[in-house]
Design a protein around this motif. Structure first.
Motif, PDB file in Angstrom:
ATOM      1  N   PRO A 191      42.581  32.593  38.144  1.00  0.00           N
ATOM      2  CA  PRO A 191      42.189  32.670  39.555  1.00  0.00           C
ATOM      3  C   PRO A 191      43.195  33.518  40.336  1.00  0.00           C
ATOM      4  CG  PRO A 191      42.232  30.398  38.764  1.00  0.00           C
ATOM      5  CD  PRO A 191      42.925  31.219  37.742  1.00  0.00           C
ATOM      6  N   VAL A 192      42.687  34.535  41.024  1.00  0.00           N
ATOM      7  CA  VAL A 192      43.567  35.453  41.738  1.00  0.00           C
ATOM      8  C   VAL A 192      43.068  35.647  43.157  1.00  0.00           C
ATOM      9  CG1 VAL A 192      44.310  36.678  39.655  1.00  0.00           C
ATOM     10  CG2 VAL A 192      42.271  37.450  40.897  1.00  0.00           C
ATOM     11  N   MET A 193      43.901  36.317  43.943  1.00  0.00           N
ATOM     12  CA  MET A 193      43.571  36.635  45.326  1.00  0.00           C
ATOM     13  C   MET A 193      44.021  38.064  45.604  1.00  0.00           C
ATOM     14  SD  MET A 193      44.794  34.755  48.858  1.00  0.00           S
ATOM     15  CE  MET A 193      46.519  35.117  48.521  1.00  0.00           C
ATOM     16  N   VAL A 194      43.199  38.813  46.298  1.00  0.00           N
ATOM     17  CA  VAL A 194      43.501  40.203  46.627  1.00  0.00           C
ATOM     18  C   VAL A 194      44.121  40.253  48.017  1.00  0.00           C
ATOM     19  CG1 VAL A 194      42.572  42.531  46.881  1.00  0.00           C
ATOM     20  CG2 VAL A 194      41.542  40.949  45.223  1.00  0.00           C
ATOM     21  N   GLU A 195      45.273  40.894  48.120  1.00  0.00           N
ATOM     22  CA  GLU A 195      45.938  41.068  49.406  1.00  0.00           C
ATOM     23  C   GLU A 195      45.641  42.466  49.948  1.00  0.00           C
ATOM     24  OE1 GLU A 195      50.024  40.395  48.497  1.00  0.00           O
ATOM     25  OE2 GLU A 195      49.849  38.213  48.648  1.00  0.00           O
ATOM     26  N   PRO A 196      45.533  42.621  51.245  1.00  0.00           N
ATOM     27  CA  PRO A 196      45.719  41.626  52.315  1.00  0.00           C
ATOM     28  C   PRO A 196      44.429  40.952  52.762  1.00  0.00           C
ATOM     29  CG  PRO A 196      45.644  43.801  53.271  1.00  0.00           C
ATOM     30  CD  PRO A 196      45.438  43.991  51.789  1.00  0.00           C
ATOM     31  N   GLY A 198      42.616  38.741  51.306  1.00  0.00           N
ATOM     32  CA  GLY A 198      42.526  37.333  50.953  1.00  0.00           C
ATOM     33  C   GLY A 198      41.306  37.003  50.113  1.00  0.00           C
ATOM     34  N   ALA A 199      40.620  38.022  49.595  1.00  0.00           N
ATOM     35  CA  ALA A 199      39.436  37.796  48.770  1.00  0.00           C
ATOM     36  C   ALA A 199      39.847  37.164  47.447  1.00  0.00           C
ATOM     37  CB  ALA A 199      38.721  39.123  48.519  1.00  0.00           C
ATOM     38  N   LYS A 200      39.145  36.108  47.060  1.00  0.00           N
ATOM     39  CA  LYS A 200      39.444  35.401  45.816  1.00  0.00           C
ATOM     40  C   LYS A 200      38.482  35.835  44.724  1.00  0.00           C
ATOM     41  CE  LYS A 200      41.579  31.341  47.917  1.00  0.00           C
ATOM     42  NZ  LYS A 200      41.585  29.863  47.991  1.00  0.00           N
ATOM     43  N   ALA A 201      39.004  35.821  43.488  1.00  0.00           N
ATOM     44  CA  ALA A 201      38.209  36.247  42.345  1.00  0.00           C
ATOM     45  C   ALA A 201      38.805  35.637  41.089  1.00  0.00           C
ATOM     46  CB  ALA A 201      38.161  37.772  42.249  1.00  0.00           C
ATOM     47  N   SER A 231      46.007  32.875  42.941  1.00  0.00           N
ATOM     48  CA  SER A 231      45.524  32.152  44.130  1.00  0.00           C
ATOM     49  C   SER A 231      45.921  30.683  44.124  1.00  0.00           C
ATOM     50  CB  SER A 231      44.004  32.265  44.212  1.00  0.00           C
ATOM     51  OG  SER A 231      43.392  31.598  43.115  1.00  0.00           O
ATOM     52  N   GLY A 232      46.246  30.135  42.963  1.00  0.00           N
ATOM     53  CA  GLY A 232      46.588  28.720  42.880  1.00  0.00           C
ATOM     54  C   GLY A 232      45.384  27.817  42.760  1.00  0.00           C
ATOM     55  N   SER A 233      44.182  28.382  42.736  1.00  0.00           N
ATOM     56  CA  SER A 233      42.971  27.560  42.625  1.00  0.00           C
ATOM     57  C   SER A 233      42.870  26.938  41.238  1.00  0.00           C
ATOM     58  CB  SER A 233      41.722  28.425  42.887  1.00  0.00           C
ATOM     59  OG  SER A 233      41.774  28.998  44.175  1.00  0.00           O
ATOM     60  N   GLY A 234      42.386  25.701  41.201  1.00  0.00           N
ATOM     61  CA  GLY A 234      42.191  25.017  39.929  1.00  0.00           C
ATOM     62  C   GLY A 234      43.447  24.439  39.332  1.00  0.00           C
TER      63      GLY A 234
END
Length: 289
Positions: A191-196, A198-201, A231-234
Motif C-alpha cells: 500500500p502506497v501513497m503518491v505525494e503531494p 495524497g492519492a493511495k494505490a 501509506s501505512g494502510s493495512g
C-alpha cells in the motif's frame, strides 16, 4: 772573401743559432702542450668546482626572492579561495539557521498539538543489519538472500530498507539466513501513497524493474517525478517510508522507478515496526486455502 764584421755579422750569427735550435724548441713546446692536455681535465674540474662554490651563495640569495614571490602568489590564491568558501559557508549557515528556527517552531507546535490530542506515540522500532550474500532472483523471482536469520531476531513479514528507502519484506526465515521479497517481485503488494496529491494505490510487482500502481483512485492525476511513499494502510508498513518516484503515467497506467536497485545492494536493514498486517493477511490466505 772577407767575413763581415760588426753589427751585421752579429745578426747573421744569431740567425744561424736560431735556425739550429728552432727544431729543439718546437719539440719542447710539443711536449709541453701534451703535458698541459693531460692535466687539463683535473684543472678544469678544479676551476669549475671553485666557481660553483663561489657562485652558490649568490644563486641562493637570488633564488630566495623568486621563491618568496611564488609563496606569496600561492598565499594570495589561497586567501581568495578561502574568502569565496567563507562567503558560501556564511550563506549555508544562514539557510541552516532559518531551517533550524522553523524546525524548532514546528517541533514546539507538534508537541503542543500532541498534548491537546492526547496522542499516543508509536513504539520504537528494532533493527538488524545484514549483508546480501546472494541474489536468488531470476526471470520469475526477484529476491535476495541475507546472512541474518531467526537466531538474530529476524521474523517473517518485517520490512527491509537500505538507508531510509524501502527494499521489500522478509518472505522466508531460516536459522541464520533470510530471503527478501523485493518490491518488484510479482508476489509483492505494498500500500502506497503518491505525494503531494495524497492519492493511495497498491504497488504491484510484475517481475519488471518498474512496478505498476494499481487501484489508483479515479479523478486523481499523477505526474512523472511525483514521490511515492508507503501509506501505512493495512498495518503492513508504517507510513512515510520512501519507495520511489513516478516514472511514467500514460493511458491510465502509472509505473514506479524504485529508489534502490537490487544489483547495488550490499547491506540492508531489517526493521521490526511491531506491525503484523502482512502476517495476518498471509495467515488468512493460508486458512482459506
Amino acid at each position: 772573401m772577407k767575413q763581415h764584421s760588426g753589427p751585421i755579422g752579429r745578426v747573421a750569427t744569431l740567425k744561424l743559432v736560431a735556425h739550429r735550435f728552432a727544431l729543439f724548441g718546437l719539440i719542447a713546446v710539443s711536449f709541453g702542450l701534451m703535458l698541459l692536455g693531460k692535466a687539463d681535465t683535473v684543472l678544469v674540474e678544479r676551476v669549475r668546482t671553485t666557481v660553483v662554490d663561489a657562485a652558490t651563495p649568490i644563486l641562493d640569495v637570488m633564488a630566495r626572492p623568486a621563491a618568496s614571490i611564488a609563496d606569496l602568489v600561492d598565499s594570495v590564491r589561497h586567501l581568495v579561495s578561502l574568502r569565496a568558501e567563507n562567503a558560501q559557508l556564511r550563506e549555508e549557515n544562514a539557510r541552516l539557521m532559518h531551517w533550524q528556527t522553523a524546525a524548532r517552531r514546528l517541533a514546539h507546535e507538534n508537541q503542543a498539538l500532541r498534548a491537546q490530542l492526547n496522542f499516543v506515540p508509536e513504539p520504537d522500532s528494532a533493527f538488524i543489519t545484514g549483508r546480501v550474500v546472494a541474489d536468488t532472483g531470476g526471470a520469475f523471482v526477484h529476491s535476495l538472500l541475507i546472512n541474518s536469520g531467526a537466531s538474530d531476531g529476524v521474523r517473517k513479514g518485517q520490512a527491509v530498507v537500505a538507508g531510509e528507502v524501502l527494499v521489500g519484506r522478509i518472505a522466508e526465515v531460516g536459522s541464520r539466513s533470510a530471503r527478501i521479497l523485493l518490491l518488484t517481485d510479482m508476489n509483492s503488494r505494498i500500500p502506497v501513497m503518491v505525494e503531494p496529491s495524497g492519492a493511495k494505490a497498491i504497488l504491484a510487482g510484475d517481475n519488471d524493474d518498474r512496478p505498476r500502481l494499481d487501484y489508483l483512485a479515479g479523478g486523481i492525476s499523477v505526474s512523472p517525478g511525483d514521490r511515492v511513499v508507503t501509506s501505512g494502510s493495512g498495518g503492513a508498513f508504517p507510513p512515510g517510508v520512501p519507495v520511489g518516484v513516478i516514472a511514467s503515467a500514460a493511458d491510465g497506467v502509472a509505473l514506479l522507478e524504485p529508489f534502490v536497485q537490487r544489483h547495488r545492494l550490499d547491506y540492508v536493514t531489517v526493521i521490526d515496526f511491531g506491525l503484523s498486517g502482512i502476517l495476518e493477511f498471509e495467515g488468512q490466505e493460508t486458512t482459506r486455502k
